[in-house]
Enzyme design. Structure first.
Site, mmCIF file in Angstrom:
data_model
loop_
_atom_site.group_PDB
_atom_site.id
_atom_site.type_symbol
_atom_site.label_atom_id
_atom_site.label_comp_id
_atom_site.label_asym_id
_atom_site.label_seq_id
_atom_site.Cartn_x
_atom_site.Cartn_y
_atom_site.Cartn_z
ATOM 1 N N THR B 146 1.307 -1.309 -0.186
ATOM 2 C CA THR B 146 0.247 -0.112 -0.258
ATOM 3 C C THR B 146 1.120 1.204 -0.273
ATOM 4 O O THR B 146 1.698 1.437 -0.532
ATOM 5 C CB THR B 146 -1.018 0.599 1.202
ATOM 6 O OG1 THR B 146 -0.342 -0.416 2.039
ATOM 7 C CG2 THR B 146 -1.829 -1.153 1.231
ATOM 8 N N THR B 179 -1.350 -3.010 10.622
ATOM 9 C CA THR B 179 -1.397 -3.748 9.086
ATOM 10 C C THR B 179 -0.586 -4.321 8.044
ATOM 11 O O THR B 179 -0.308 -3.594 7.886
ATOM 12 C CB THR B 179 -2.570 -2.538 8.129
ATOM 13 O OG1 THR B 179 -3.678 -1.254 8.568
ATOM 14 C CG2 THR B 179 -3.055 -2.795 7.018
ATOM 15 N N SER B 383 -6.438 6.997 4.304
ATOM 16 C CA SER B 383 -5.710 5.970 4.146
ATOM 17 C C SER B 383 -5.991 4.401 4.977
ATOM 18 O O SER B 383 -6.083 5.169 5.698
ATOM 19 C CB SER B 383 -4.242 6.013 3.360
ATOM 20 O OG SER B 383 -3.547 6.597 4.915
#
Lengths: 383, 383
Positions: B146, B179, B383
């Site tokens: 990401t 994450t 985000s």
């Protein structure tokens, strides 16, 4: 106004030379009576500065004649020498004021781990004592500033009595209080047990719920002094309410002056099973760095609110959570709610409501956004 | 290398069009057997993304044939529709691979609160399946990025067997995992109970001790798949040690790639009464924003370390605490120690030792500094 709004108090604020830049750095507050009742609340940090350890002992007696406060050095993590310095400060004030040292509280704020320049501080106490005045409250409030951009005072008047005070603190605001020094005074005629009860009740829902950056200080102190000079003894609820108003006002001033902040964020948790749950969830949201950055960027990123709620032990079901940002319910039943484009985040005040749908209790935590200015203020020099 | 370093695995990584910028966003990892034993560890956040809820059920069976991973959307806080989408993803992979959907794990990462574009994701699964290869590990690792600036892989080889894997994650690293999506594979011949035991032991001292910014994700997933194709069953300790090495290596790569960071900070707590105390103190230090700013400013501000320690419930006496920064004991016995001018903080690696002087247990937490770049990355866009 400040600490001299109530009758029976004098104060002074001077530049003793503790700060290298020559700014005011020493304040003195004196209770001229007839009563000298007092209460205090201190940091819950287990690493306590010397003045906190000293003042905790002073408050056990329930009487305070005077408070010496200095900025320019926290006198924390300074060992036995630091404690001796605090003691010597109290002794010096007692000597010049003709009181007992065990009735002199001491507060310090500034860098941790540095001994205070006693050759400047002790003569400063004499100078301040010579300048004591019933109009000295503002000067005292100015002398306790560190990175504060403005001095903070507040006053509420009752029926024949007054409660007022001053505060400093702009960073390290956190539960168990901030690097926050607060002196509150009243001319109401109350005993120390009543003051203690009212002070704990007030700080629990005001200063304790200001959480600017999650960091708890070694020096937090909130003192309440009563002179009894009005001759009036207000009812408990009436007094407690006025005291809470003063604490709330000062707490709000601390949030608005938080280091580097561009947003003041009110995190309101509603429909919690218990007040403790509401506080836990509010703090978790208030401390989430990613959310604080998003708010800075005026991005109503409610996913970060939910992920913060999810780290708590509060009672809730994920698919019943609702979140509003500035009045728009952007999250409903744990999923997408109203259009996030509707959220107007142009203003400094931001209001987040987290609905736990698990009961009827509520709590509000006040915090700030996380900004490049905060990073700069706290990385560019030691504080 | 990556997930295809071990025998018995194929993988692919493609651009399915989930990300608007056209970057790779879909990865597929397939266990070609003969075994399909698996174990998994998931976020402890109570707000869990749909793919986590699904994959937790998959792992209860102890068998995983394939893993579908997408970046470009977390599929978290997306309600029943989000869960249906995850289920449909597993069904699609099962269909094209000729396996059962209940053996297909799904992982997603990206923005919370947005439904995935299933019209792109489902065809993408078919495309990825057509490109499966024993050399596809790198492409899979790239497709799960990401805000990661680099893809992360690691491999350790045993006596006739191999364990390897891939990871993504650059922000929101925190206890209970980041994450962070991690897929680990091995060709060792082990059952799911053994894999589970080794995986929990490894994550406890690696990923769980990476705490970049204190924020815990809704999507964290670490999967371990065993194909058994080497025909070798290593001893438990031997395997657990290799697995821990891979997890440690990947965890370090996550820290080094943390959003906006300029320093990698190793917080080592020593002489704690219990390991839990050491972890609690380490986390408290790692999460102190004021300290993280000071480290960014190359300021060895040990007072902030002590004030962070003071907020914990760990066993210690304030006047016995010692703190070293980059080898210099700047705090001794709770007060001033060696000259802080001796501390060299020019390099990216920073090592803080907190000596609690209360026992013999130790723990290390990895974190980063707090920078204006972190604020920018997390405020400039969602985000």
């Amino acid at each position: 106004m400040s600490v001299t709004a109530a009758q029976g108090f004098t104060a002074a604020g001077i530049a003793a030379g503790i700060k290298e830049n020559g700014n005011p750095d020493l304040a003195l507050v004196v209770n001229t009576g007839p009563r000298r009742a007092a209460a205090g609340v201190f940091t819950s940090n287990r690493v306590k500065a010397a003045p906190v350890l000293w003042s905790e002992q002073v408050l056990k007696g329930g009487q305070v004649s005077a408070v010496v406060l200095n900025s320019g050095g926290a006198n924390a993590c300074t060992g036995p020498k630091g404690f001796q310095d605090t003691h010597a400060t109290a002794e010096k004030a007692a000597e010049v004021l003709g009181r007992g040292a065990i009735e002199v509280a001491v507060c310090s704020t500034g860098l941790i781990g540095v001994l205070l320049p006693m050759d400047k501080l002790l003569p400063g106490v004499e100078t301040a004592a010579a300048q004591l005045s019933e109009h000295g409250g503002e000067k005292a409030a100015i002398a306790i500033k560190t990175t504060d951009t403005v001095h903070k005072t507040s006053v509420v008047t009752g029926d024949g009595w007054t409660v007022g005070g001053m505060a400093k603190g702009a960073g390290m605001l956190a539960p168990g209080l901030a690097t926050m020094l607060v002196v509150l005074t009243t001319d109401a005629d109350l005993d120390s047990a009543t003051l203690d009860k009212a002070l704990r009740a007030a700080t629990r829902v005001t200063f304790d719920r200001v959480d600017s950056d999650g960091c708890m200080s070694t020096n937090d102190t909130v003192l309440l002094l009563a002179s009894g000079s009005s001759g009036v003894t207000p009812g408990y609820e009436e007094f407690a309410d006025a005291l809470r108003q003063v604490c709330d006002d000062l707490g709000q001033q601390l949030v608005r002056d938080a280091e580097g902040a561009s947003k003041d964020i009110r995190v309101e948790v509603i429909n919690a099973a218990t007040e403790d749950d509401a506080v836990e969830v509010g703090r978790s949201i208030a401390r989430n760095n990613l959310l604080k950055c998003a708010i800075h960027g005026e991005d109503p990123n409610w996913g970060r609110v939910l992920s913060a709620i999810g780290t708590t032990s509060a009672a809730f079901e994920p698919d019943r959570l609702n979140v509003a940002i500035n009045g728009v319910w952007v999250c409903k039943n744990g999923g997408v709610g109203e259009d996030r484009e509707k959220v107007d985040m142009r203003y400094r005040e931001v209001h987040i409501v987290a609905d736990l749908a698990a009961g009827s209790e509520t709590a509000t935590i006040w915090t700030n956004d996380l900004t490049a200015d905060y990073v700069h203020e706290n990385s560019a020099y030691s504080s």
